[in-house]
Write a protein that holds these residues in place. Structure first.
Motif, PDB file in Angstrom:
ATOM      1  N   ARG A  22      64.686 -28.385  45.334  1.00  0.00           N
ATOM      2  CA  ARG A  22      63.554 -27.475  45.170  1.00  0.00           C
ATOM      3  C   ARG A  22      63.650 -26.261  46.086  1.00  0.00           C
ATOM      4  O   ARG A  22      63.158 -25.191  45.767  1.00  0.00           O
ATOM      5  CB  ARG A  22      62.254 -28.233  45.426  1.00  0.00           C
ATOM      6  CG  ARG A  22      61.862 -29.141  44.266  1.00  0.00           C
ATOM      7  CD  ARG A  22      60.577 -29.884  44.533  1.00  0.00           C
ATOM      8  NE  ARG A  22      60.161 -30.642  43.351  1.00  0.00           N
ATOM      9  CZ  ARG A  22      59.258 -31.609  43.380  1.00  0.00           C
ATOM     10  NH1 ARG A  22      58.680 -31.953  44.518  1.00  0.00           N
ATOM     11  NH2 ARG A  22      58.926 -32.241  42.265  1.00  0.00           N
ATOM     12  N   THR A  23      64.248 -26.454  47.263  1.00  0.00           N
ATOM     13  CA  THR A  23      64.405 -25.333  48.192  1.00  0.00           C
ATOM     14  C   THR A  23      65.859 -25.307  48.660  1.00  0.00           C
ATOM     15  O   THR A  23      66.586 -26.313  48.561  1.00  0.00           O
ATOM     16  CB  THR A  23      63.478 -25.493  49.412  1.00  0.00           C
ATOM     17  OG1 THR A  23      63.918 -26.627  50.184  1.00  0.00           O
ATOM     18  CG2 THR A  23      62.032 -25.684  48.981  1.00  0.00           C
ATOM     19  N   PRO A  24      66.297 -24.184  49.201  1.00  0.00           N
ATOM     20  CA  PRO A  24      67.662 -24.148  49.761  1.00  0.00           C
ATOM     21  C   PRO A  24      67.886 -25.214  50.840  1.00  0.00           C
ATOM     22  O   PRO A  24      68.975 -25.778  50.937  1.00  0.00           O
ATOM     23  CB  PRO A  24      67.756 -22.728  50.335  1.00  0.00           C
ATOM     24  CG  PRO A  24      66.793 -21.933  49.518  1.00  0.00           C
ATOM     25  CD  PRO A  24      65.667 -22.859  49.219  1.00  0.00           C
ATOM     26  N   ARG A  25      66.859 -25.490  51.625  1.00  0.00           N
ATOM     27  CA  ARG A  25      67.009 -26.525  52.652  1.00  0.00           C
ATOM     28  C   ARG A  25      67.217 -27.889  52.017  1.00  0.00           C
ATOM     29  O   ARG A  25      68.036 -28.695  52.493  1.00  0.00           O
ATOM     30  CB  ARG A  25      65.776 -26.531  53.551  1.00  0.00           C
ATOM     31  CG  ARG A  25      65.876 -27.568  54.671  1.00  0.00           C
ATOM     32  CD  ARG A  25      64.679 -27.495  55.589  1.00  0.00           C
ATOM     33  NE  ARG A  25      64.769 -28.498  56.633  1.00  0.00           N
ATOM     34  CZ  ARG A  25      63.882 -28.659  57.607  1.00  0.00           C
ATOM     35  NH1 ARG A  25      62.825 -27.839  57.664  1.00  0.00           N
ATOM     36  NH2 ARG A  25      64.022 -29.600  58.518  1.00  0.00           N
ATOM     37  N   ASP A  26      66.455 -28.161  50.925  1.00  0.00           N
ATOM     38  CA  ASP A  26      66.646 -29.427  50.209  1.00  0.00           C
ATOM     39  C   ASP A  26      68.066 -29.531  49.679  1.00  0.00           C
ATOM     40  O   ASP A  26      68.706 -30.594  49.769  1.00  0.00           O
ATOM     41  CB  ASP A  26      65.648 -29.540  49.054  1.00  0.00           C
ATOM     42  CG  ASP A  26      64.209 -29.684  49.547  1.00  0.00           C
ATOM     43  OD1 ASP A  26      64.008 -30.159  50.669  1.00  0.00           O
ATOM     44  OD2 ASP A  26      63.301 -29.284  48.774  1.00  0.00           O
ATOM     45  N   ALA A  27      68.564 -28.455  49.092  1.00  0.00           N
ATOM     46  CA  ALA A  27      69.918 -28.464  48.558  1.00  0.00           C
ATOM     47  C   ALA A  27      70.938 -28.694  49.662  1.00  0.00           C
ATOM     48  O   ALA A  27      71.923 -29.436  49.489  1.00  0.00           O
ATOM     49  CB  ALA A  27      70.207 -27.140  47.836  1.00  0.00           C
ATOM     50  N   ALA A  28      70.717 -28.096  50.837  1.00  0.00           N
ATOM     51  CA  ALA A  28      71.644 -28.270  51.962  1.00  0.00           C
ATOM     52  C   ALA A  28      71.618 -29.709  52.467  1.00  0.00           C
ATOM     53  O   ALA A  28      72.671 -30.297  52.800  1.00  0.00           O
ATOM     54  CB  ALA A  28      71.278 -27.299  53.083  1.00  0.00           C
ATOM     55  N   THR A  29      70.422 -30.307  52.519  1.00  0.00           N
ATOM     56  CA  THR A  29      70.316 -31.702  52.960  1.00  0.00           C
ATOM     57  C   THR A  29      71.024 -32.628  51.979  1.00  0.00           C
ATOM     58  O   THR A  29      71.714 -33.581  52.386  1.00  0.00           O
ATOM     59  CB  THR A  29      68.836 -32.097  53.095  1.00  0.00           C
ATOM     60  OG1 THR A  29      68.183 -31.200  54.006  1.00  0.00           O
ATOM     61  CG2 THR A  29      68.690 -33.521  53.600  1.00  0.00           C
ATOM     62  N   ALA A  30      70.841 -32.380  50.660  1.00  0.00           N
ATOM     63  CA  ALA A  30      71.531 -33.196  49.661  1.00  0.00           C
ATOM     64  C   ALA A  30      73.040 -33.080  49.821  1.00  0.00           C
ATOM     65  O   ALA A  30      73.771 -34.082  49.729  1.00  0.00           O
ATOM     66  CB  ALA A  30      71.100 -32.768  48.268  1.00  0.00           C
ATOM     67  N   ALA A  31      73.520 -31.879  50.080  1.00  0.00           N
ATOM     68  CA  ALA A  31      74.963 -31.684  50.270  1.00  0.00           C
ATOM     69  C   ALA A  31      75.447 -32.431  51.511  1.00  0.00           C
ATOM     70  O   ALA A  31      76.552 -33.004  51.528  1.00  0.00           O
ATOM     71  CB  ALA A  31      75.268 -30.189  50.383  1.00  0.00           C
ATOM     72  N   GLU A  32      74.628 -32.436  52.566  1.00  0.00           N
ATOM     73  CA  GLU A  32      74.993 -33.148  53.790  1.00  0.00           C
ATOM     74  C   GLU A  32      75.069 -34.648  53.535  1.00  0.00           C
ATOM     75  O   GLU A  32      75.967 -35.343  54.045  1.00  0.00           O
ATOM     76  CB  GLU A  32      73.966 -32.847  54.878  1.00  0.00           C
ATOM     77  CG  GLU A  32      74.295 -33.426  56.244  1.00  0.00           C
ATOM     78  CD  GLU A  32      75.523 -32.765  56.874  1.00  0.00           C
ATOM     79  OE1 GLU A  32      76.141 -33.390  57.752  1.00  0.00           O
ATOM     80  OE2 GLU A  32      75.871 -31.628  56.478  1.00  0.00           O
ATOM     81  N   LEU A  33      74.148 -35.156  52.734  1.00  0.00           N
ATOM     82  CA  LEU A  33      74.157 -36.580  52.403  1.00  0.00           C
ATOM     83  C   LEU A  33      75.413 -36.946  51.621  1.00  0.00           C
ATOM     84  O   LEU A  33      76.059 -37.982  51.876  1.00  0.00           O
ATOM     85  CB  LEU A  33      72.897 -36.927  51.611  1.00  0.00           C
ATOM     86  CG  LEU A  33      72.697 -38.396  51.195  1.00  0.00           C
ATOM     87  CD1 LEU A  33      72.803 -39.329  52.380  1.00  0.00           C
ATOM     88  CD2 LEU A  33      71.351 -38.558  50.519  1.00  0.00           C
ATOM     89  N   LYS A  34      75.806 -36.107  50.690  1.00  0.00           N
ATOM     90  CA  LYS A  34      77.035 -36.367  49.914  1.00  0.00           C
ATOM     91  C   LYS A  34      78.270 -36.266  50.813  1.00  0.00           C
ATOM     92  O   LYS A  34      79.227 -37.025  50.648  1.00  0.00           O
ATOM     93  CB  LYS A  34      77.120 -35.373  48.750  1.00  0.00           C
ATOM     94  CG  LYS A  34      76.043 -35.582  47.694  1.00  0.00           C
ATOM     95  CD  LYS A  34      76.106 -34.526  46.603  1.00  0.00           C
ATOM     96  CE  LYS A  34      74.984 -34.720  45.589  1.00  0.00           C
ATOM     97  NZ  LYS A  34      74.990 -33.683  44.532  1.00  0.00           N
ATOM     98  N   ARG A  35      78.240 -35.309  51.786  1.00  0.00           N
ATOM     99  CA  ARG A  35      79.375 -35.178  52.692  1.00  0.00           C
ATOM    100  C   ARG A  35      79.501 -36.417  53.570  1.00  0.00           C
ATOM    101  O   ARG A  35      80.604 -36.903  53.851  1.00  0.00           O
ATOM    102  CB  ARG A  35      79.191 -33.931  53.551  1.00  0.00           C
ATOM    103  CG  ARG A  35      80.426 -33.560  54.367  1.00  0.00           C
ATOM    104  CD  ARG A  35      80.091 -32.524  55.410  1.00  0.00           C
ATOM    105  NE  ARG A  35      79.128 -33.042  56.374  1.00  0.00           N
ATOM    106  CZ  ARG A  35      79.425 -33.900  57.355  1.00  0.00           C
ATOM    107  NH1 ARG A  35      80.657 -34.345  57.488  1.00  0.00           N
ATOM    108  NH2 ARG A  35      78.495 -34.326  58.178  1.00  0.00           N
ATOM    109  N   LEU A  36      78.345 -36.960  53.969  1.00  0.00           N
ATOM    110  CA  LEU A  36      78.340 -38.168  54.780  1.00  0.00           C
ATOM    111  C   LEU A  36      78.980 -39.323  54.020  1.00  0.00           C
ATOM    112  O   LEU A  36      79.788 -40.091  54.575  1.00  0.00           O
ATOM    113  CB  LEU A  36      76.903 -38.505  55.178  1.00  0.00           C
ATOM    114  CG  LEU A  36      76.703 -39.852  55.893  1.00  0.00           C
ATOM    115  CD1 LEU A  36      77.488 -39.898  57.199  1.00  0.00           C
ATOM    116  CD2 LEU A  36      75.215 -40.087  56.164  1.00  0.00           C
TER     117      LEU A  36
END
Length: 1003
Positions: free
Chosen positions: A941-955
């Motif tokens: 929904r927000t750029p921050r949400d998208a960044a957090t999702a990407a961080e979770l996938k990177r983890l």
């Protein structure tokens, strides 16, 4: 009519729109006849649009959609989009197109090249994604659909205060089922942006309508599409959560309310009691016609009951309840006045044309005589042939009257007597000087001929003026005579050709007579006169020489006048002959034109017969009267009147023929061109199309009384029984989808949620005269069965459309639930077998993910991993499925203790979930409910949400490098079950979803 926009999607929707246009076409013809056949102001109350990719465009009889605005053929190609997505590789930035947000590269790799190339010619081929990609491509690039739909809003008259929008689609194919979700969203956005008071109704043709039409595999794909589309629609109309649509960077819409007020479902199936009315009809052909008539029934301003019942249903609807569905039945008995009037008009026009090609009468020679004598009525301005050269004869030295115009002739001067001033000259006596005599004779001759200025009438100017007048009057009289022969009397073109041939023969006869007469030769006499002149001038006052000189000069002048008259007569007769020959050539061309016009009318007659045949063969209607020669001949004779003895046309048709005007006009060089007009209106050069138009115009409203007959009058005249008529409507109007009432009450247990059934008949029963008795008895039979007969037009209302030509039965059942439709439940097996396949039947990303989770859950239940299959995901669970990969990575992170609910050490800032990949923690969410914290990440929904999702996938990717098989340990973790009951922050359903996600391959 009510301000309405009707949008057809895909092949089925386009067919429904063109059938509705055919209904409205009769309105246009009615308005045209009321307006005298002239141009019409555009009717903007009902605007039609059809959106499709198939190059095969629909038509209904003689009616087709206007390619400039009504027919929107999407030119967007899907192949380039598919190729770009196929070429994407992991690690690269995702394709920037909004399409990639819901159609992933892995989806594209399962599409064959042949499927993309067939898309633009044969439709989407049961691949819904193709239809949606085409919509996105249009929004991003060509914008044909957007502009076409936007222009529809611009065109609609808002004088009635509110707008009805009708959307028609099949949910079995790829195009309509792929377009419908986004089209509804865009229409909602456009209506809101324009601050309109509008209501949207959706007509859905279910896959069962195509059983037997599609191959087994294609039909199964259609069933899967149907269930997927209905599932998506069902979620949108419940409007439990906002759904965002992003078509381009600057074009998006958040749907927070249901996009439709009503959904009608139909598939052409029926209960046994009424199925016989559809025997021999394919359901996929029945449904577009039925929808067109159902929309038509709601467009009419008179019928209010159907709309009232629909609005009652809408008021009773509770948000997030599954009862906003309806179905309907429709049946029509209509008086086909428009094809009847058109057919009889063409029949009369063909008779008209044949009469214009009839044989020339035997009395045509008398017509030639009257014309040349100037006594033919309407063509009396024929120049009089009176000269000696044409058999007349004039006295010597009288006025040389070789031809006179009929009117305005300039009098010819008499030939002067040159010796008249010299009566005193005798052979042996004279008082005149020879030179003076010569000068006087020369001057008088010049003044007479016009070679010198004179005060008296002069020969050459008079001759020139008379020649011009004679030419003009001849041409006008000849053309007028031809026009008279074409407009009235037997023979038409052949009579005119015979007349011209006779006139041309007389002209040639005159020419031959003139050529046989002695041609004056003034040369010798001029020579003799010159000799006498020289002798005169050499002598001294010789009376004898003066007399001889005067006689010689007189002979020379007489010969000059005679020769000039002969030459002018020859030239003029040549002109008259050429005029006749040019007219003959043009009238010969007219015969070819009339033969071509006859072929035009023959083609029109066949087209009208074909159109009427399609009407007769159409489902859910009966067309009256039967199209038999006996009936049409009776109506024809009623309108054209009797045929008088000796006449070639019936009396009223003969009157119309006399209103047809013909005129010959000068063309290039010696050519002439025939022009045709009607009733004193503007004339056009007579080609086949122009002649056909003029003939139709003259026939005009000869058959107009037929359109005002009532359908009840037609039925009563044929001996129709009111009982059988009522039975026919009740059977024919059976509901077009089977519905399981027992299942309905299993789902909707409250009594107030019972299905709402209403039935109405719309008809204008004659208040008196023919048809009144039948209409009244018919109305009574229906009322005993609880069916009201409602007028189409309000009493005393002046309408711009026909109201007495139809009886329309409309039955509707509201407040139905989706699972209780028999054919909906039959879609489930095909959907279940394909929902997790490589080509998803869904187009919304969260629905695609949910279907994938549900399908894998079913397999895990069969393998014993899950105790039972998972039900259909809804609400928040559905939103989480927008990113299945995120769910898989969440399961891995949670199983490896890299994701947990955290509390601030100083209790400042509340609580949140956090990732701790080994360095700075990544907090997200402020709810103990993990689902609520994950939902914004899934939807980015927000750029921050998208960044957090990407961080979770990177983890998750880092864990894959640190452990041999983190996926396996994750599955083992979730297989062991929740560590406690209840699991902190994780609802049981989310635990199951994460368990399933752990068993899904990455990607």
């Amino acid at each position: 009519m009510r301000s309405s926009l009707v949008v057809g999607l895909g092949g089925t929707g386009s067919q429904a729109v063109v059938h509705l246009k055919r209904r409205l076409y009769t309105h246009e013809q009615w308005r045209r006849l009321d307006g005298g056949g002239g141009p019409l102001a555009p009717a903007t109350d009902v605007v039609l649009r059809a959106v499709d990719v198939d190059n095969s465009r629909p038509h209904a009889g003689l009616v087709s959609l206007d390619g400039n605005n009504e027919d929107i053929a999407l030119a967007a190609e899907v192949a380039p989009v598919i190729r770009r997505l196929k070429d994407w590789r992991p690690g690269e930035q995702p394709p920037p197109s909004p399409i990639a947000a819901w159609f992933k590269p892995d989806d594209a790799r399962h599409i064959k090249e042949s499927q993309t190339t067939a898309f633009m010619t044969n439709g989407a081929g049961q691949i819904r994604a193709f239809g949606r990609i085409a919509f996105f491509q249009d929004m991003i690039g060509d914008k044909r659909a957007r502009q076409g739909l936007s222009s529809a809003f611009d065109a609609i008259s808002q004088s009635h205060g509110e707008l009805d929008i009708y959307v028609v689609t099949s949910v079995a194919g790829g195009t309509g089922a792929g377009l419908v979700i986004d089209t509804l969203a865009w229409l909602q956005k456009e209506g809101r942006d324009r601050d309109l008071n509008f209501r949207t109704t959706l007509f859905c043709v279910m896959p069962a309508a195509f059983k037997g039409t599609l191959s087994d595999l294609t039909f199964q794909a259609g069933e899967a599409n149907g269930f997927a589309t209905l599932r998506e629609l069902d979620r949108l109309i419940k409007a439990e959560q906002p759904v965002k649509f992003t078509w381009s960077v600057n074009d998006s819409h958040v749907m927070e309310e249901a996009p439709v007020s009503q959904i009608y479902l139909l598939d052409g199936t029926r209960q046994t009691s009424s199925a016989r009315r559809l025997r021999g009809y394919r359901a996929d052909q029945v449904c577009p016609v039925a929808i067109a008539d159902a929309i038509y029934a709601q467009l009419l301003p008179g019928p209010q009951a159907g709309r009232i019942s629909r609005q009652v249903n809408e008021v009773a609807y509770t948000k997030a309840e599954n009862d906003l569905y309806s179905t309907f039945g429709i049946y029509v008995v209509e008086y086909a006045w428009q094809p009847l009037v058109s057919g009889l008009t063409v029949q009369a026009a063909a008779r008209f044309t044949a009469d214009l090609l009839g044989p020339a009468p035997a009395t045509i020679g008398e017509t030639v005589d009257r014309f040349l004598s100037g006594t033919l009525d309407g063509a009396t301005g024929v120049p009089r042939l009176v000269g000696r050269e044409l058999g007349g004869g004039v006295q010597r030295r009288a006025a040389p009257r070789w031809l006179e115009p009929a009117e305005g002739a300039v009098p010819f001067p008499p030939v002067p007597v040159l010796a008249e001033p010299y009566q005193d000259v005798k052979a042996f006596r004279t008082k005149h000087v020879n030179a003076d005599v010569d000068a006087d004779v020369t001057s008088r001759t010049a003044r007479f001929l016009g070679t010198a200025t004179g005060t008296q009438r002069q020969f050459y100017p008079a001759a020139e003026r008379n020649v011009e007048l004679a030419r003009v009057q001849w041409r006008e009289s000849l053309y007028a005579a031809v026009g008279l022969l074409l407009s009235g009397g037997p023979g038409g073109a052949n009579a005119a050709v015979a007349f011209l041939t006779g006139v041309g023969g007389r002209i040639r006869q005159y020419e031959e007579d003139l050529q046989r007469s002695p041609a004056p030769e003034p040369g010798a006499k001029r020579g003799l006169a010159e000799q006498e002149r020289q002798t005169l001038l050499a002598a001294h006052k010789s009376g004898r020489k003066q007399l001889r000189y005067l006689a010689a000069q007189q002979d020379a002048l007489d010969a000059l006048v005679e020769r000039d008259c002969w030459e002018r007569a020859t030239r003029l007769l040549g002109y008259l002959g050429r005029t006749v020959a040019a007219a003959v050539a043009e009238l010969t061309r007219l015969r070819d034109v009339l033969e071509e016009t006859g072929r035009v009318f023959e083609a029109d007659s066949q087209a009208i017969a074909g159109d009427r045949g399609e009407l007769d063969a159409a489902p859910l209607r009966r067309v009256v009267p039967p199209s038999t020669p006996e009936i049409t001949d009776r109506f024809y004779a009623e309108c054209v009147g009797p045929q008088a003895q000796g006449e070639t046309l019936p009396v009223r048709l003969a009157e119309r023929r006399r209103a047809l005007t013909w005129s010959l006009r000068p063309g290039t060089g010696d050519q002439v061109r025939l022009h045709v007009g009607e009733g004193g209106g503007p004339e056009r050069e007579a080609g086949p199309a122009e002649v056909a138009r003029a003939i139709r115009g003259c026939i005009g409203r000869l058959f107009d009384p037929l359109r005002h007959k009532s359908v009840f009058e037609i039925l009563e005249t044929s001996g129709e029984s009111p009982d059988k008529l009522a039975e026919e409507f009740e059977e024919g109007g059976g509901l077009l989808a089977n519905y399981d009432r027992a299942r309905h009450f299993d789902i909707q247990r409250e009594s107030q949620s019972a299905p709402q059934l209403s039935a109405y008949v719309y008809a204008d029963v004659p208040a008196e005269g023919r048809g009144h008795e039948l209409g009244t008895q018919f109305e009574g039979r229906l009322s005993r069965h609880g069916i009201r007969v409602l007028p189409i037009a309000k009493p005393g209302e002046e309408t711009e459309y026909p109201t007495t030509d139809k009886i329309l039965y409309f039955a509707v059942q509201h407040r139905l639930v989706l699972p209780a439709f028999t054919s909906v439940e039959r879609l489930r097996p095909s959907y279940d077998s394909r929902r997790g396949g490589t080509i998803s039947p869904h187009v919304l990303i969260e629905e695609k993910g949910a279907a994938r989770i549900e399908d894998r859950a079913k397999e895990l239940a069969e393998e014993g991993v899950l105790a039972e299959p998972m039900g259909d995901l809804k609400e928040t669970a559905l939103s989480l499925c927008a990113d299945v990969e995120l769910l898989r990575c969440t399961a891995i992170a949670y199983a490896h203790s890299r994701l947990e609910f955290r509390r601030n050490a100083d209790n400042v800032g509340g609580r949140w979930y956090a990732l701790f990949p080994g360095r700075t923690d990544v907090p997200f969410g402020r709810s103990r409910d993990l689902a609520q914290s994950l939902e914004p990440l899934s939807l980015a929904r927000t750029p921050r949400d998208a960044a957090t999702a990407a961080e979770l996938k990177r983890l998750a990717a880092e864990l894959a490098e640190q452990y041999d098989d983190p996926a396996a340990t994750t599955r083992d973790f979730f297989a062991a079950g929740p560590p406690g009951e209840p699991t902190p922050g994780i609802a049981p359903w989310l635990w199951t979803v994460l368990t399933v996600a752990s068993h899904i391959d990455p990607g």
